[in-house]
Design a protein around this motif. Structure first.
Motif, PDB file in Angstrom:
ATOM      1  N   UNK A 192       1.156  -1.418  -6.374  1.00  0.00           N
ATOM      2  CA  UNK A 192       0.694  -0.286  -5.361  1.00  0.00           C
ATOM      3  C   UNK A 192      -0.579   0.000  -5.457  1.00  0.00           C
ATOM      4  N   UNK A 193      -1.133   0.206  -3.983  1.00  0.00           N
ATOM      5  CA  UNK A 193      -2.619   0.280  -3.791  1.00  0.00           C
ATOM      6  C   UNK A 193      -2.668   1.469  -2.922  1.00  0.00           C
ATOM      7  N   UNK A 194      -3.699   2.138  -3.162  1.00  0.00           N
ATOM      8  CA  UNK A 194      -3.955   3.447  -2.326  1.00  0.00           C
ATOM      9  C   UNK A 194      -5.608   3.357  -2.082  1.00  0.00           C
ATOM     10  N   UNK A 195      -5.945   3.633  -0.790  1.00  0.00           N
ATOM     11  CA  UNK A 195      -7.257   3.791  -0.783  1.00  0.00           C
ATOM     12  C   UNK A 195      -7.670   4.273   0.780  1.00  0.00           C
ATOM     13  N   UNK A 196      -8.807   5.046   0.986  1.00  0.00           N
ATOM     14  CA  UNK A 196      -9.151   5.674   2.186  1.00  0.00           C
ATOM     15  C   UNK A 196      -9.193   4.608   3.012  1.00  0.00           C
ATOM     16  N   UNK A 197      -9.880   3.418   2.962  1.00  0.00           N
ATOM     17  CA  UNK A 197     -10.343   2.622   3.610  1.00  0.00           C
ATOM     18  C   UNK A 197      -9.467   1.113   3.469  1.00  0.00           C
ATOM     19  N   UNK A 198      -8.334   1.105   2.881  1.00  0.00           N
ATOM     20  CA  UNK A 198      -7.317   0.128   2.450  1.00  0.00           C
ATOM     21  C   UNK A 198      -6.737  -0.120   3.769  1.00  0.00           C
ATOM     22  N   UNK A 199      -6.376  -1.662   4.220  1.00  0.00           N
ATOM     23  CA  UNK A 199      -5.483  -1.921   5.310  1.00  0.00           C
ATOM     24  C   UNK A 199      -4.646  -2.467   4.867  1.00  0.00           C
TER      25      UNK A 199
ATOM     26  N   UNK B  46     -12.644  -2.150  -1.466  1.00  0.00           N
ATOM     27  CA  UNK B  46     -11.555  -1.874  -0.369  1.00  0.00           C
ATOM     28  C   UNK B  46     -10.345  -1.013  -0.713  1.00  0.00           C
ATOM     29  N   UNK B  47     -10.464  -0.599  -2.145  1.00  0.00           N
ATOM     30  CA  UNK B  47      -9.271   0.372  -2.542  1.00  0.00           C
ATOM     31  C   UNK B  47      -9.794   1.337  -3.681  1.00  0.00           C
ATOM     32  N   UNK B  48      -9.036   2.420  -3.743  1.00  0.00           N
ATOM     33  CA  UNK B  48      -9.544   3.443  -4.607  1.00  0.00           C
ATOM     34  C   UNK B  48      -8.651   3.484  -6.086  1.00  0.00           C
ATOM     35  N   UNK B  49      -7.293   3.153  -5.898  1.00  0.00           N
ATOM     36  CA  UNK B  49      -6.417   3.393  -7.007  1.00  0.00           C
ATOM     37  C   UNK B  49      -5.432   2.357  -6.916  1.00  0.00           C
ATOM     38  N   UNK B  50      -4.956   1.944  -8.052  1.00  0.00           N
ATOM     39  CA  UNK B  50      -4.053   1.002  -8.342  1.00  0.00           C
ATOM     40  C   UNK B  50      -3.094   1.098  -9.386  1.00  0.00           C
ATOM     41  N   UNK B  51      -1.776   0.912  -9.373  1.00  0.00           N
ATOM     42  CA  UNK B  51      -0.908   0.967 -10.319  1.00  0.00           C
ATOM     43  C   UNK B  51       0.095  -0.314 -10.266  1.00  0.00           C
ATOM     44  N   UNK B  52       0.577  -0.307 -11.426  1.00  0.00           N
ATOM     45  CA  UNK B  52       1.522  -1.665 -11.410  1.00  0.00           C
ATOM     46  C   UNK B  52       2.777  -1.427 -12.066  1.00  0.00           C
TER      47      UNK B  52
ATOM     48  N   UNK C 134       0.804  -1.209  -0.321  1.00  0.00           N
ATOM     49  CA  UNK C 134       0.008   0.224  -0.200  1.00  0.00           C
ATOM     50  C   UNK C 134       1.079   1.354   0.236  1.00  0.00           C
ATOM     51  N   UNK C 135       0.206   2.276  -0.558  1.00  0.00           N
ATOM     52  CA  UNK C 135       1.099   3.538  -0.818  1.00  0.00           C
ATOM     53  C   UNK C 135       0.065   4.788  -0.258  1.00  0.00           C
ATOM     54  N   UNK C 136       0.570   5.807  -0.265  1.00  0.00           N
ATOM     55  CA  UNK C 136      -0.251   6.957   0.064  1.00  0.00           C
ATOM     56  C   UNK C 136      -0.991   7.287  -1.217  1.00  0.00           C
TER      57      UNK C 136
END
Ligand code: SF4
Ligand code: ZN
Length: 735
Positions: A395-402, A465-471, A361-363
């Motif tokens: 790499x994943x980011x999300x307000x609710x991601x744990x 469970x997440x908002x954004x994702x990049x590879x 996870x990332x910001x």
């Protein structure tokens, strides 16, 4: 129903029933009435007969009753003077056909046990897979329940050319359907045509060659019938419900390729009982809707390039195909496909080069959704047969991601990549292994498409469970090595966290009610130290599943006050259990098999049982099909205790659970284990050793008997005594 086709079907049924009678008489003369008979490794006997009649065929002598039933079902033979038959007659004849075919195939198994292969794969000199055993039924049957596979096409005969066969098969695969292949047309068989066209076949790619003869079609109906009993929870003998379950839930159809013989017509008539229509490429009289199906029963003369579309339309199948924008076909039907030898264009990992997969996870501001980078050589930069190091970093980011969700998403990478046609993936983390075929590269597949797949599918399945994702896909050796190091550090932190979790320090457990569809009173309670008994759900998975789908099968269960710390019983859990089992249970114990153990459904990975004479317990995994010291094989154990009941002395559990600290801890835990199959010992060997050291008996694994020592209590007791097994010195297991 057209009376002409009905007459043809009835003649065919007579022929098949007569064949079964002749084969049976010869078999009786050879082996006698008491000779055991059946399909391998199944608790469903001859499944169509068992499902329809509730009758168990176990010995050759039992067949007599079924043959009488066949005769009773056969309508009068059609003659000049006799009036032409109606649909009902043809359906009865079709049912008699399947009973007779099951008898013929069971005798085939007795006469030549090696005629059919076992397992999922074909070999270079035999492609016929025969009846699916119960392991396959569980693994593949659930796909029919959860929708990964909407149904199947039963193909009879052969296409005009291997290329047409390949096209039809590929179209069906893209619709996620299974293809069951039997019978012959003009000396040709569909499955053999696929091999000739270079198409991979076997359960793994959903192209299943059942048998060379039209009789083998009964294996498809047997599979459908067992699915209804196993997943629909329908009692054997309740034929009406079984047929309805299939009509409503299994989207299957028969595809007849070639001249429809009398025997084919009899099989087609039989399939209509299950609600499966028939689509043919030749001109046969069509049958319009009646009460059985709301669609046409028989549709004929369909051109080959339209036949799949037409079948799907007739059967009213809504195919959920997610479009993933990549240049190769994509879907679960390609998951089990292999890429080998000369077909390999690119290989990474598998011990040949470093390879790693890591979800982290990332910001929010560090992730640009949908961005895919290949850092280092792309497929287009390298020649065929290349080896590359590889790191796939998501790499994943999300307000609710744990961070707890990272491993769950990471575990999806394996099957998501495998779904691409021409791409093979094995393993995970830093032991991943990837192969891309020449055929896929020829179609334009590139490494960046791995990123496209992960972005599209993870969003689709886990978007909540997440908002954004990049590879980022690295193929540069120095860079890959750096990522491997970073990932390993992350894995260590992750593992320590999960390992460090205990039931005591966790206030909320999770339920799983998925198996209630076929075991209505079954409730899995999943705590950090007791994974789900099917092996598919641990506490963390349930937590994520709940976040993703708050009204789904995994609900939080506040454990509440402790009723009994040793047995593993809590007030909150009991209350939940009472409601979820609809009043059937008001308590059970998580850590015992002696005292009111947890309920067991039919899909547990292993079953543990008390061995009173050895003062211990044994456990057996589903894949082990031989006798065990409990006096029962796995299938018998599962059949006895697997319906969502709590049976003192027995309990279903996951493989992983064996080395968890709470495993049957109320009964003495792992130190009570006196027998398990060798294959299971080997499979969990590393963890077993580690846990044995922790328990202060480092050579425990060598003290646990297996089938090479014996499969009765009498046979293993001397071994246990000689080794000084700790169970022998423990308190009596049954007080
Ligand atoms: Fe869920 Fe338990 Fe069934 Fe596994 S066995 S799917 S954890 S209910
Ligand atoms: Zn289950």
């Amino acid at each position: 129903m057209s009376r002409i086709i009905a007459s043809v079907a009835i003649s065919g049924a007579y022929k098949i029933v007569e064949k079964a009678e002749t084969r049976w008489k010869t078999a009786i003369a050879k082996w006698g009435k008491n000779e055991p008979i059946g399909f391998p490794n199944t608790a469903y006997y001859l499944p169509v007969i068992y499902g329809m009649l509730g009758y168990k065929v176990e010995k050759l002598g039992d067949i007599e009753f079924v043959l009488k039933k066949c005769r009773a079902l056969l309508p009068p033979r059609v003659s000049e003077t006799h009036p032409l038959p109606y649909l009902g007659h043809a359906l009865d004849a079709g049912m008699a056909t399947y009973f007779a075919e099951e008898i013929i195939e069971a005798i085939n198994y007795r006469e030549n046990p090696r005629f059919y292969l076992t397992g999922e794969d074909v070999t270079p000199d035999n492609i016929w897979l025969g009846a699916a055993d119960d392991v396959l039924l569980r693994k593949r049957g659930v796909e029919f329940v959860d929708g990964t596979a909407p149904g199947f096409a039963a193909i009879l005969g052969a296409a005009p050319t291997p290329q047409i066969a390949a096209n039809i098969a590929n179209e069906l695969q893209k619709k996620n359907l299974y293809v069951f292949m039997t019978g012959e047309n003009g000396g040709k068989r569909f499955a053999e045509q696929l091999v000739e066209a270079g198409v991979q076949i076997g359960w793994g790619v959903r192209l299943v060659p059942f048998g060379p003869d039209v009789n083998a079609t009964v294996f498809a109906l047997g599979f459908a019938t067992r699915a209804a009993m196993s997943f629909g929870g329908i009692e054997p003998g309740d034929y009406h419900k079984i047929l309805l379950y299939n009509k409503n839930r299994i989207f299957a159809f028969v595809m007849a390729l070639g001249a429809v013989t009398e025997e084919w017509a009899a099989n087609a008539a039989g399939a209509i009982n299950w609600g499966f229509p028939v689509i043919a490429d030749t001109a046969i009289p069509e049958i319009l809707p009646t009460g059985i199906t709301t669609y046409e029963h028989i549709v004929s003369n369909v051109p080959h390039d339209k036949i799949v579309a037409r079948a799907i339309e007739v059967r009213g199948l809504k195919v959920n195909v997610t479009e993933v924008p990549i240049p190769v076909a994509y879907g679960p039907a390609f998951e089990g496909e292999r890429v080998r030898g000369d077909d390999i264009y690119l290989e990474a990992g598998g011990g040949r080069t470093p390879m790693v997969e890591w979800v982290t996870s990332k910001r929010m501001h560090e992730v640009e959704d949908g961005k895919i980078e290949v850092i280092g050589p792309e497929i287009t930069d390298i020649p065929a047969k290349s080896l590359l190091p590889m790191a796939i970093k998501v790499e994943i980011a999300g307000r609710h991601f744990e961070t707890d969700y990272e491993p769950i998403l990471e575990r999806q990478i394996h099957h998501l990549i495998n779904y691409a046609q021409g791409v093979m993936h094995i393993g995970q983390r830093d032991i991943a292994w990837l192969r891309v075929s020449k055929q896929a590269v020829a179609k334009g597949f590139m490494l960046k498409h791995i990123g496209v797949i992960l972005h599209a599918k993870l969003h689709q399945d886990f978007g909540r469970i997440f908002d954004k994702l990049q590879v980022k896909i690295y193929t540069d050796e120095t860079k890959v090595k750096q990522i491997v190091e970073q990932a390993r550090e992350a894995y260590a932190v992750r593992d320590a966290r999960i390992e460090g979790m205990t039931d005591e320090s966790t206030e909320t457990y999770y339920s799983c009610l998925l198996c209630q569809s076929f075991a209505p009173s079954h409730v899995c309670i999943i705590s950090p130290e007791r994974t789900g008994l099917c092996g598919s759900y641990n506490w963390m998975d349930c937590k994520a599943s709940y976040e993703i789908n708050p009204t789904g099968p995994n609900q939080p269960v506040p454990k509440g006050e402790t009723v009994d710390a040793k047995l593993g019983q809590w007030k909150g859990v009991n209350e939940f259990l009472f409601k979820a089992s609809r009043g059937k249970f008001d308590h059970y114990n998580s850590y015992s098999l002696i005292n009111d153990p947890m309920t067991t459904c039919g899909c547990c990975e292993c079953i543990a049982a008390v061995l009173p004479m050895c003062n211990g317990i044994m456990t057996v995994n589903r894949e082990y099909t031989q006798m065990t010291p409990s006096g029962m094989k796995f299938t018998t154990l599962a059949g006895t205790i697997g319906g969502g009941i709590s049976t003192p002395g027995f309990v279903g559990h996951g493989k992983y659970n064996i080395c968890q600290r709470k495993f049957l801890s109320a009964d003495g835990g792992l130190l009570r284990m006196v027998w398990m199959p060798k294959m299971l010992k080997e499979e969990i060997g590393d963890r077993l050793k580690a846990r044995a050291i922790e328990l202060g008996v480092p050579d425990l694994i060598d003290m646990i008997a297996d089938e090479t020592i014996g499969t009765t209590e009498d046979a293993i007791l001397p071994f246990l005594t000689e080794k000084g097994h700790p169970a022998l010195k423990m308190d009596p297991i049954i007080g």
